[in-house]
Design a protein around this motif. Sequence first.
Motif, PDB file in Angstrom:
ATOM      1  N   MET A   1       0.832  -1.194   0.000  1.00  0.00           N
ATOM      2  CA  MET A   1       0.000   0.000   0.000  1.00  0.00           C
ATOM      3  C   MET A   1       0.876   1.256   0.000  1.00  0.00           C
ATOM      4  SD  MET A   1      -3.082   1.122   2.595  1.00  0.00           S
ATOM      5  CE  MET A   1      -1.992   1.455   4.000  1.00  0.00           C
ATOM      6  N   ASP A   2       1.934   1.261   0.815  1.00  0.00           N
ATOM      7  CA  ASP A   2       2.882   2.386   0.796  1.00  0.00           C
ATOM      8  C   ASP A   2       3.375   2.636  -0.621  1.00  0.00           C
ATOM      9  OD1 ASP A   2       2.747   2.797   3.528  1.00  0.00           O
ATOM     10  OD2 ASP A   2       4.555   1.641   3.977  1.00  0.00           O
ATOM     11  N   PHE A   3       3.802   1.567  -1.278  1.00  0.00           N
ATOM     12  CA  PHE A   3       4.373   1.688  -2.621  1.00  0.00           C
ATOM     13  C   PHE A   3       3.336   2.241  -3.602  1.00  0.00           C
ATOM     14  CE2 PHE A   3       6.445   0.344  -6.548  1.00  0.00           C
ATOM     15  CZ  PHE A   3       7.793   0.523  -6.241  1.00  0.00           C
ATOM     16  N   ALA A   4       2.109   1.736  -3.503  1.00  0.00           N
ATOM     17  CA  ALA A   4       1.058   2.170  -4.427  1.00  0.00           C
ATOM     18  C   ALA A   4       0.725   3.645  -4.238  1.00  0.00           C
ATOM     19  CB  ALA A   4      -0.191   1.315  -4.223  1.00  0.00           C
ATOM     20  N   ILE A   5       0.658   4.089  -2.984  1.00  0.00           N
ATOM     21  CA  ILE A   5       0.316   5.493  -2.734  1.00  0.00           C
ATOM     22  C   ILE A   5       1.459   6.411  -3.164  1.00  0.00           C
ATOM     23  CG2 ILE A   5      -0.242   7.190  -0.950  1.00  0.00           C
ATOM     24  CD1 ILE A   5      -1.686   4.961   0.571  1.00  0.00           C
ATOM     25  N   LEU A   6       2.702   5.981  -2.920  1.00  0.00           N
ATOM     26  CA  LEU A   6       3.833   6.805  -3.355  1.00  0.00           C
ATOM     27  C   LEU A   6       3.905   6.885  -4.882  1.00  0.00           C
ATOM     28  CD1 LEU A   6       4.582   6.957  -0.408  1.00  0.00           C
ATOM     29  CD2 LEU A   6       6.954   6.453  -1.030  1.00  0.00           C
ATOM     30  N   ARG A   7       3.470   5.858  -5.569  1.00  0.00           N
ATOM     31  CA  ARG A   7       3.379   5.933  -7.034  1.00  0.00           C
ATOM     32  C   ARG A   7       2.465   7.086  -7.445  1.00  0.00           C
ATOM     33  NH1 ARG A   7       2.321  -0.372  -8.565  1.00  0.00           N
ATOM     34  NH2 ARG A   7       4.418  -0.948  -9.287  1.00  0.00           N
ATOM     35  N   LYS A   8       1.321   7.192  -6.756  1.00  0.00           N
ATOM     36  CA  LYS A   8       0.388   8.266  -7.070  1.00  0.00           C
ATOM     37  C   LYS A   8       0.994   9.623  -6.727  1.00  0.00           C
ATOM     38  CE  LYS A   8      -3.737   5.405  -6.453  1.00  0.00           C
ATOM     39  NZ  LYS A   8      -4.087   5.429  -7.891  1.00  0.00           N
ATOM     40  N   MET A   9       1.780   9.675  -5.660  1.00  0.00           N
ATOM     41  CA  MET A   9       2.439  10.927  -5.300  1.00  0.00           C
ATOM     42  C   MET A   9       3.471  11.320  -6.355  1.00  0.00           C
ATOM     43  SD  MET A   9       2.874  10.604  -1.136  1.00  0.00           S
ATOM     44  CE  MET A   9       3.258  12.358  -0.942  1.00  0.00           C
ATOM     45  N   ALA A  10       4.176  10.330  -6.899  1.00  0.00           N
ATOM     46  CA  ALA A  10       5.150  10.611  -7.955  1.00  0.00           C
ATOM     47  C   ALA A  10       4.453  11.193  -9.181  1.00  0.00           C
ATOM     48  CB  ALA A  10       5.910   9.340  -8.325  1.00  0.00           C
ATOM     49  N   GLN A  11       3.270  10.659  -9.484  1.00  0.00           N
ATOM     50  CA  GLN A  11       2.508  11.165 -10.630  1.00  0.00           C
ATOM     51  C   GLN A  11       2.051  12.604 -10.416  1.00  0.00           C
ATOM     52  OE1 GLN A  11      -0.579   8.224 -10.899  1.00  0.00           O
ATOM     53  NE2 GLN A  11       0.834   6.607 -11.571  1.00  0.00           N
ATOM     54  N   ARG A  12       1.919  13.012  -9.158  1.00  0.00           N
ATOM     55  CA  ARG A  12       1.529  14.386  -8.841  1.00  0.00           C
ATOM     56  C   ARG A  12       2.737  15.273  -8.557  1.00  0.00           C
ATOM     57  NH1 ARG A  12      -3.545  15.429  -6.786  1.00  0.00           N
ATOM     58  NH2 ARG A  12      -2.780  17.578  -6.786  1.00  0.00           N
ATOM     59  N   ASP A  13       3.933  14.776  -8.857  1.00  0.00           N
ATOM     60  CA  ASP A  13       5.183  15.536  -8.723  1.00  0.00           C
ATOM     61  C   ASP A  13       5.525  15.935  -7.289  1.00  0.00           C
ATOM     62  OD1 ASP A  13       5.732  15.398 -11.447  1.00  0.00           O
ATOM     63  OD2 ASP A  13       4.505  17.159 -11.861  1.00  0.00           O
ATOM     64  N   TYR A  14       5.158  15.096  -6.323  1.00  0.00           N
ATOM     65  CA  TYR A  14       5.664  15.305  -4.969  1.00  0.00           C
ATOM     66  C   TYR A  14       7.156  14.987  -4.968  1.00  0.00           C
ATOM     67  CZ  TYR A  14       1.026  15.780  -2.846  1.00  0.00           C
ATOM     68  OH  TYR A  14      -0.229  16.224  -2.496  1.00  0.00           O
ATOM     69  N   THR A  15       7.922  15.694  -4.160  1.00  0.00           N
ATOM     70  CA  THR A  15       9.358  15.472  -4.088  1.00  0.00           C
ATOM     71  C   THR A  15       9.652  14.234  -3.244  1.00  0.00           C
ATOM     72  OG1 THR A  15       9.668  16.799  -2.085  1.00  0.00           O
ATOM     73  CG2 THR A  15       9.741  17.963  -4.210  1.00  0.00           C
ATOM     74  N   ALA A  16      10.898  13.770  -3.322  1.00  0.00           N
ATOM     75  CA  ALA A  16      11.313  12.626  -2.503  1.00  0.00           C
ATOM     76  C   ALA A  16      11.149  12.942  -1.025  1.00  0.00           C
ATOM     77  CB  ALA A  16      12.763  12.269  -2.816  1.00  0.00           C
ATOM     78  N   ALA A  17      11.489  14.169  -0.628  1.00  0.00           N
ATOM     79  CA  ALA A  17      11.358  14.554   0.782  1.00  0.00           C
ATOM     80  C   ALA A  17       9.901  14.528   1.226  1.00  0.00           C
ATOM     81  CB  ALA A  17      11.950  15.948   0.999  1.00  0.00           C
ATOM     82  N   GLU A  18       8.986  14.954   0.342  1.00  0.00           N
ATOM     83  CA  GLU A  18       7.561  14.955   0.685  1.00  0.00           C
ATOM     84  C   GLU A  18       7.021  13.538   0.781  1.00  0.00           C
ATOM     85  OE1 GLU A  18       6.048  19.191  -1.238  1.00  0.00           O
ATOM     86  OE2 GLU A  18       6.348  17.458  -2.561  1.00  0.00           O
ATOM     87  N   MET A  19       7.505  12.667  -0.088  1.00  0.00           N
ATOM     88  CA  MET A  19       7.066  11.276  -0.029  1.00  0.00           C
ATOM     89  C   MET A  19       7.558  10.609   1.249  1.00  0.00           C
ATOM     90  SD  MET A  19       7.814  10.611  -4.064  1.00  0.00           S
ATOM     91  CE  MET A  19       7.408   8.887  -4.204  1.00  0.00           C
ATOM     92  N   ALA A  20       8.798  10.897   1.629  1.00  0.00           N
ATOM     93  CA  ALA A  20       9.324  10.358   2.886  1.00  0.00           C
ATOM     94  C   ALA A  20       8.527  10.887   4.071  1.00  0.00           C
ATOM     95  CB  ALA A  20      10.799  10.733   3.025  1.00  0.00           C
ATOM     96  N   GLU A  21       8.161  12.159   4.009  1.00  0.00           N
ATOM     97  CA  GLU A  21       7.354  12.765   5.067  1.00  0.00           C
ATOM     98  C   GLU A  21       6.008  12.058   5.205  1.00  0.00           C
ATOM     99  OE1 GLU A  21       4.905  16.950   5.698  1.00  0.00           O
ATOM    100  OE2 GLU A  21       6.779  16.995   4.553  1.00  0.00           O
ATOM    101  N   ALA A  22       5.390  11.727   4.064  1.00  0.00           N
ATOM    102  CA  ALA A  22       4.098  11.034   4.087  1.00  0.00           C
ATOM    103  C   ALA A  22       4.205   9.687   4.795  1.00  0.00           C
ATOM    104  CB  ALA A  22       3.594  10.842   2.664  1.00  0.00           C
TER     105      ALA A  22
END
Length: 301
Positions: free
Chosen positions: A242-263
């Motif tokens: 689930m983590d991986f799937a949600i971060l995929r969606k974050m990547a598609q919305r151009d969230y940064t690596a730092a923002e994804m780690a924060e999530a």
Amino acid sequence: MVFQKRIDRTYLAVRRQLQGMRCSSYEVGLFDRRDKQSLRGIVTYSQEQVLNAVGFLKSKNASGHDIFIRPKGSQGLLLLDDVSQMMIGRMKPHGDHPAAIIQTSPANYQVWVRVSNDPLEEQLATEVARSLARDYGADISSADWRHFGRLAGFTNQKPEHRISCGYAPYVLAEACQGKICPSASRRLALAQKSLAAIRASRQVYSPRTLSRSSKPSPKAFYTRYMSLYLKRYGEQIDKSRMDFAILRKMAQRDYTAAEMAEALREASPGLAMRKAGHEEDYITRTVRNVLDEYQSKHFFS
């Protein structure tokens, strides 16, 4: 009267696993379930030193510590975490023979696969580990060149794995052949090709600009999709996937690596317990793997 020396089953299990792993040196770490903060006491050992330390490790295990092991450095041996017995059965027909199969608790397995008898470049080793994880349904977020696995002969101290009578199950070394897998050359060639594509994509990829105000906070974004996944699949959903799937969606919305780690830090359910002792390693690997995958797909689209 002749007294026969009692055979130490833990010693035999450790020796069996080491014969399967077949490394020049190892790192052994302890995780205290009462601490729940990080993997501590990581020590570099030769095979002989690991065996000599069995008595000490047994005492730590008896006091509530889990015992973990990995090769020292990138030695061509990779770990697949959370592999089903059915998938293990499919590995050998495809040339991905396990070097060692470790039952970490009833019906739960880790598999060590040797793809080289020589040290491998770390990124290459990680790419091979990821391809194996994808092919056999292992935990993709744990697929890299340096992941710790459990050491056989000791008990698994996770409370959820305790059997009905309350005892912690023993980690078992099953088949431990210690051989390089026949698919090694093919796996390495495909990983090298994939890495070349990823590196090329980084040179030409320019992310879309998107204002901060148009995006929810990382925690809000994660929580929103987590609710959808839990509603659809229930609480038993694999949280790492689930983590991986949600971060995929974050990547598609151009969230940064730092923002994804924060999530992940702020919203991933039960992260401290699920990845106890290596939360930051898990976060770093997951974010990196998601971004690598996204950039590679963008390059070929």
